[in-house]
Design a protein around this motif. Structure first.
Motif, PDB file in Angstrom:
ATOM      1  N   TYR A   6       0.837  -1.201   0.000  1.00 35.56           N
ATOM      2  CA  TYR A   6       0.000   0.000   0.000  1.00 35.56           C
ATOM      3  C   TYR A   6       0.875   1.255   0.000  1.00 35.56           C
ATOM      4  O   TYR A   6       0.700   2.146  -0.821  1.00 35.56           O
ATOM      5  CB  TYR A   6      -0.924  -0.012   1.228  1.00 35.56           C
ATOM      6  N   ILE A   7       1.829   1.324   0.933  1.00 38.59           N
ATOM      7  CA  ILE A   7       2.677   2.516   1.073  1.00 38.59           C
ATOM      8  C   ILE A   7       3.542   2.745  -0.162  1.00 38.59           C
ATOM      9  O   ILE A   7       3.710   3.872  -0.618  1.00 38.59           O
ATOM     10  CB  ILE A   7       3.574   2.400   2.328  1.00 38.59           C
ATOM     11  N   PHE A   8       4.098   1.652  -0.715  1.00 36.99           N
ATOM     12  CA  PHE A   8       5.027   1.788  -1.831  1.00 36.99           C
ATOM     13  C   PHE A   8       4.362   1.641  -3.203  1.00 36.99           C
ATOM     14  O   PHE A   8       5.053   1.566  -4.209  1.00 36.99           O
ATOM     15  CB  PHE A   8       6.209   0.834  -1.661  1.00 36.99           C
ATOM     16  N   ASP A   9       3.029   1.641  -3.223  1.00 37.73           N
ATOM     17  CA  ASP A   9       2.338   1.760  -4.505  1.00 37.73           C
ATOM     18  C   ASP A   9       2.738   3.129  -5.064  1.00 37.73           C
ATOM     19  O   ASP A   9       2.641   4.141  -4.360  1.00 37.73           O
ATOM     20  CB  ASP A   9       0.828   1.683  -4.270  1.00 37.73           C
ATOM     21  N   PRO A  10       3.197   3.207  -6.304  1.00 41.83           N
ATOM     22  CA  PRO A  10       3.640   4.500  -6.857  1.00 41.83           C
ATOM     23  C   PRO A  10       2.587   5.602  -6.756  1.00 41.83           C
ATOM     24  O   PRO A  10       2.938   6.774  -6.589  1.00 41.83           O
ATOM     25  CB  PRO A  10       3.964   4.175  -8.313  1.00 41.83           C
ATOM     26  N   GLU A  11       1.293   5.227  -6.822  1.00 41.65           N
ATOM     27  CA  GLU A  11       0.233   6.233  -6.701  1.00 41.65           C
ATOM     28  C   GLU A  11       0.235   6.873  -5.313  1.00 41.65           C
ATOM     29  O   GLU A  11      -0.134   8.029  -5.161  1.00 41.65           O
ATOM     30  CB  GLU A  11      -1.136   5.600  -6.979  1.00 41.65           C
ATOM     31  N   VAL A  12       0.650   6.107  -4.303  1.00 40.75           N
ATOM     32  CA  VAL A  12       0.725   6.633  -2.933  1.00 40.75           C
ATOM     33  C   VAL A  12       2.094   7.249  -2.677  1.00 40.75           C
ATOM     34  O   VAL A  12       2.198   8.418  -2.302  1.00 40.75           O
ATOM     35  CB  VAL A  12       0.426   5.519  -1.892  1.00 40.75           C
ATOM     36  N   GLN A  13       3.149   6.482  -2.878  1.00 38.52           N
ATOM     37  CA  GLN A  13       4.498   6.957  -2.559  1.00 38.52           C
ATOM     38  C   GLN A  13       4.844   8.266  -3.269  1.00 38.52           C
ATOM     39  O   GLN A  13       5.445   9.147  -2.674  1.00 38.52           O
ATOM     40  CB  GLN A  13       5.534   5.891  -2.918  1.00 38.52           C
ATOM     41  N   TYR A  14       4.487   8.389  -4.534  1.00 34.86           N
ATOM     42  CA  TYR A  14       4.825   9.586  -5.290  1.00 34.86           C
ATOM     43  C   TYR A  14       3.632  10.506  -5.489  1.00 34.86           C
ATOM     44  O   TYR A  14       3.735  11.520  -6.173  1.00 34.86           O
ATOM     45  CB  TYR A  14       5.434   9.197  -6.641  1.00 34.86           C
ATOM     46  N   GLY A  15       2.508  10.158  -4.871  1.00 31.51           N
ATOM     47  CA  GLY A  15       1.315  10.985  -4.989  1.00 31.51           C
ATOM     48  C   GLY A  15       1.312  12.100  -3.951  1.00 31.51           C
ATOM     49  O   GLY A  15       2.071  12.090  -2.986  1.00 31.51           O
ATOM     50  N   LEU A  16       0.443  13.046  -4.183  1.00 32.22           N
ATOM     51  CA  LEU A  16       0.279  14.176  -3.267  1.00 32.22           C
ATOM     52  C   LEU A  16      -1.190  14.292  -2.885  1.00 32.22           C
ATOM     53  O   LEU A  16      -2.046  13.649  -3.471  1.00 32.22           O
ATOM     54  CB  LEU A  16       0.754  15.467  -3.944  1.00 32.22           C
ATOM     55  N   GLY A  17      -1.472  15.129  -1.905  1.00 33.78           N
ATOM     56  CA  GLY A  17      -2.857  15.380  -1.516  1.00 33.78           C
ATOM     57  C   GLY A  17      -3.576  14.128  -1.074  1.00 33.78           C
ATOM     58  O   GLY A  17      -3.093  13.374  -0.229  1.00 33.78           O
ATOM     59  N   ASP A  18      -4.740  13.881  -1.691  1.00 32.40           N
ATOM     60  CA  ASP A  18      -5.582  12.746  -1.278  1.00 32.40           C
ATOM     61  C   ASP A  18      -4.912  11.396  -1.460  1.00 32.40           C
ATOM     62  O   ASP A  18      -5.278  10.436  -0.789  1.00 32.40           O
ATOM     63  CB  ASP A  18      -6.905  12.774  -2.041  1.00 32.40           C
ATOM     64  N   ALA A  19      -3.933  11.306  -2.345  1.00 37.73           N
ATOM     65  CA  ALA A  19      -3.231  10.027  -2.549  1.00 37.73           C
ATOM     66  C   ALA A  19      -2.521   9.577  -1.278  1.00 37.73           C
ATOM     67  O   ALA A  19      -2.269   8.390  -1.097  1.00 37.73           O
ATOM     68  CB  ALA A  19      -2.224  10.155  -3.692  1.00 37.73           C
ATOM     69  N   ARG A  20      -2.208  10.510  -0.395  1.00 36.50           N
ATOM     70  CA  ARG A  20      -1.495  10.181   0.842  1.00 36.50           C
ATOM     71  C   ARG A  20      -2.420  10.056   2.055  1.00 36.50           C
ATOM     72  O   ARG A  20      -1.973   9.867   3.170  1.00 36.50           O
ATOM     73  CB  ARG A  20      -0.451  11.265   1.146  1.00 36.50           C
ATOM     74  N   LYS A  21      -3.710  10.182   1.863  1.00 37.27           N
ATOM     75  CA  LYS A  21      -4.661  10.082   2.976  1.00 37.27           C
ATOM     76  C   LYS A  21      -4.989   8.618   3.246  1.00 37.27           C
ATOM     77  O   LYS A  21      -5.109   7.812   2.331  1.00 37.27           O
ATOM     78  CB  LYS A  21      -5.947  10.834   2.659  1.00 37.27           C
ATOM     79  N   ALA A  22      -5.151   8.285   4.514  1.00 37.02           N
ATOM     80  CA  ALA A  22      -5.481   6.919   4.924  1.00 37.02           C
ATOM     81  C   ALA A  22      -6.112   6.976   6.312  1.00 37.02           C
ATOM     82  O   ALA A  22      -6.361   8.065   6.845  1.00 37.02           O
ATOM     83  CB  ALA A  22      -4.219   6.050   4.936  1.00 37.02           C
ATOM     84  N   LYS A  23      -6.356   5.811   6.882  1.00 37.10           N
ATOM     85  CA  LYS A  23      -6.817   5.679   8.267  1.00 37.10           C
ATOM     86  C   LYS A  23      -5.852   4.756   8.986  1.00 37.10           C
ATOM     87  O   LYS A  23      -5.331   3.814   8.394  1.00 37.10           O
ATOM     88  CB  LYS A  23      -8.222   5.079   8.332  1.00 37.10           C
ATOM     89  N   MET A  24      -5.626   5.053  10.245  1.00 35.74           N
ATOM     90  CA  MET A  24      -4.772   4.218  11.072  1.00 35.74           C
ATOM     91  C   MET A  24      -5.452   4.033  12.414  1.00 35.74           C
ATOM     92  O   MET A  24      -6.187   4.912  12.867  1.00 35.74           O
ATOM     93  CB  MET A  24      -3.406   4.877  11.277  1.00 35.74           C
TER      94      MET A  24
END
Length: 150
Positions: free
Chosen positions: A83-101
């Motif tokens: 999940y973290i190293f999916d290019p859409e997340v790792q190199y994404g900005l804004g909502d691409a970096r939002k999640a729940k923990m």
């Protein structure tokens, strides 16, 4: 009453790795990838020195943001890693970096909307695992819930 020492492996951190933004959370254990965590309540302080206080100051905590920094090893195939190293997340900005923990201690869970920040694919020595770091920033006030012990 006897005191009980809290050991870090007793703290469970889980990341929602579901694909859809408003789906039922898929809680994936971050403990299979990360070895160390450091929690911080980054506080905003208002400090004032009033004339009547004879030069002595006062402090009020007026805001805060909970953050957790993780260090560990890259483990391809692990749901959190992927999940973290999916290019859409790792190199994404804004909502691409939002999640729940959620951070679970015993049967109490702190659940938060978060931003994944400082995703570092650090590398290291040739004969060692690829070291990684991640800082998670809580967005807004966390909620607290009771979870069943497993």
């Amino acid at each position: 009453m006897a005191t009980q020492l809290e050991i870090n492996y007793g703290i469970k951190c889980e990341l929602d790795t579901s694909e859809a933004p408003h789906a039922t959370p898929t809680w994936s254990d971050m403990g299979h990838m990360f070895k160390n965590l450091a929690q911080s309540l980054n506080e905003v302080l208002y400090q004032a020195t009033y004339l009547a206080d004879g030069g002595w100051g006062s402090t009020e905590v007026t805001g805060a943001q909970f953050t957790v920094t993780f260090t560990g090893d890259r483990k391809n195939g692990d749901p959190v890693n992927d999940y973290i190293f999916d290019p859409e997340v790792q190199y994404g900005l804004g909502d691409a970096r939002k999640a729940k923990m959620r951070l679970v201690r015993g049967n109490q869970a702190m659940v938060m909307n978060v931003t994944l920040a400082n995703i570092t694919d650090a590398g290291g020595d040739a004969n060692q695992p690829n070291a990684v770091t991640l800082t998670i920033h809580c967005n807004g006030k966390p909620t607290f819930e009771t979870v069943s012990l497993q």
